[in-house]
Design a protein around this motif. Sequence first.
Motif, short mmCIF file in Angstrom:
data_model
loop_
_atom_site.label_atom_id
_atom_site.label_comp_id
_atom_site.label_asym_id
_atom_site.label_seq_id
_atom_site.Cartn_x
_atom_site.Cartn_y
_atom_site.Cartn_z
N LYS A 61 0.82 -1.21 0.00
CA LYS A 61 0.00 0.00 0.00
C LYS A 61 0.86 1.26 0.00
CE LYS A 61 -4.07 -1.54 -0.45
NZ LYS A 61 -4.84 -1.16 -1.66
N GLU A 64 1.91 1.65 -3.57
CA GLU A 64 0.75 2.11 -4.35
C GLU A 64 0.51 3.60 -4.15
OE1 GLU A 64 -4.06 1.20 -4.74
OE2 GLU A 64 -2.76 -0.18 -3.62
N GLU A 165 -10.71 11.54 -12.79
CA GLU A 165 -10.16 10.18 -12.74
C GLU A 165 -9.20 10.02 -11.56
OE1 GLU A 165 -8.41 9.74 -16.56
OE2 GLU A 165 -10.32 9.35 -17.60
N GLU A 168 -11.07 9.87 -8.30
CA GLU A 168 -11.66 8.54 -8.12
C GLU A 168 -10.60 7.55 -7.63
OE1 GLU A 168 -14.17 5.21 -10.71
OE2 GLU A 168 -13.70 7.17 -11.57
N LYS A 169 -9.39 7.65 -8.17
CA LYS A 169 -8.31 6.77 -7.72
C LYS A 169 -7.97 7.03 -6.25
CE LYS A 169 -5.89 5.96 -12.10
NZ LYS A 169 -4.60 6.11 -12.83
N GLY A 171 -10.00 8.14 -3.98
CA GLY A 171 -11.08 7.58 -3.18
C GLY A 171 -10.98 6.07 -3.04
N LYS A 172 -10.68 5.39 -4.14
CA LYS A 172 -10.55 3.93 -4.09
C LYS A 172 -9.39 3.51 -3.21
CE LYS A 172 -12.64 2.79 -8.57
NZ LYS A 172 -12.42 2.22 -9.93
N TYR A 173 -8.30 4.27 -3.29
CA TYR A 173 -7.15 3.93 -2.45
C TYR A 173 -7.50 4.08 -0.97
CZ TYR A 173 -2.66 4.10 -0.16
OH TYR A 173 -1.62 3.85 0.70
N CYS A 174 -8.12 5.19 -0.62
CA CYS A 174 -8.47 5.43 0.78
C CYS A 174 -9.47 4.40 1.30
CB CYS A 174 -9.02 6.84 0.95
SG CYS A 174 -7.78 8.14 0.69
N ASP A 175 -10.35 3.92 0.42
CA ASP A 175 -11.31 2.90 0.82
C ASP A 175 -10.65 1.53 1.01
OD1 ASP A 175 -13.34 4.74 0.73
OD2 ASP A 175 -13.99 4.22 -1.30
N SER A 176 -9.48 1.34 0.40
CA SER A 176 -8.82 0.03 0.45
C SER A 176 -7.89 -0.13 1.65
CB SER A 176 -8.02 -0.20 -0.83
OG SER A 176 -6.90 0.69 -0.90
#
Length: 257
Positions: A61, A64, A165, A168-169, A171-176
Motif C-alpha cells: 500500500k 501504491e 479520474e 476517483e483513484k 477515493g478507491k485507495y483510501c477505501d482500500s
Amino acid sequence: MDLYTGSSSYRMRDSRLSMSLDSSLSSRSTTSSWGGGRGSSMDLTYRDYFGPPKLTKFDEKMIELKFLKYEIKAHMKKINALKLKYRDWFSSKQQSFLDSVKLIQILAGKMVPNEISTLEHFKKVHRMACKFPRNGTPRDGGPAKMDEFMFFWNELCSLKIETDELYEKIGKYCDSITDLRQPAVKDRVDEMYKQLNIAFAEDFDFTCINNEKDNLFTYSISTYDHKYHGLVGYVPYLMTLSLRMFHYALKLHLEKE
C-alpha cells in the motif's frame, strides 16, 4: 655433456614446461566455469539465495500510494503549464479581448447579456460575434479573440476529466486501507472537489471570486473594465482550486498498523 645429450635435456625441459602451462590453464578454466574466479558471471547474490523480498500488505500500500502521488504531481505540472500559458496570453492580449467583447455587447444590444457573470453569458456573446458578417471593421477580429479565451476553457475541461479520474483513484485507495495518518486531509480533499465541481458549472457566478493571493495578475485590468474581472479571472481561479485540492492529496499518509 655432448651435443646429443644437451639437446635431449633441452627437449625434456621444454616438454615439462609445456605440460605445466597446460595444467595451469586447465585449472583456471575449470575454476572460472564453476564461478570461483574473480568477475565471474555466475556470482550468486542475496536474491539467488533467499529469493525476492517478501512485501507485507503495508509495504504494498505504501508503494501504491507513492505511484499515486507521482500521477498527481504529473497532473499538477500540466495544470501549471496551462496556467503559465494563460498568464502570457493575459499579459499581451487581455485588453484586445475585452474590447472585442464590449464591441459585440454594444452592437448586439439586448440580444446578449449586458453583464457577463457566468461562462454561459460569455458563450452567448461569443456565438453572436460569430453570426455577424465580415465587413472590414474591427468587429471582424472579435470571434478569433474570443476563440483564444475558449481555447483555455476547453483545455481546462480536458484536464478536468483527468482530475475526476485521479480523484476517483484517491477515493478507491483510501477505501482500500484501514487507517490514514490524518483522516481530515481526505475530508478536505472531498470538500475541495465538491467546490471545484460547483465552480465548473457554466452557470456559476464568477463575479464573486477572489484571486488576490494566487492570481494577482488578473487585477491589472483597467479600472473601467473591472466588471469583467470575473470573466478573465475565472479560468485561473479554477486552476488554483484544482492545484489546492491536489496539494492536500499529496499530504495523504498511511498509518502503520
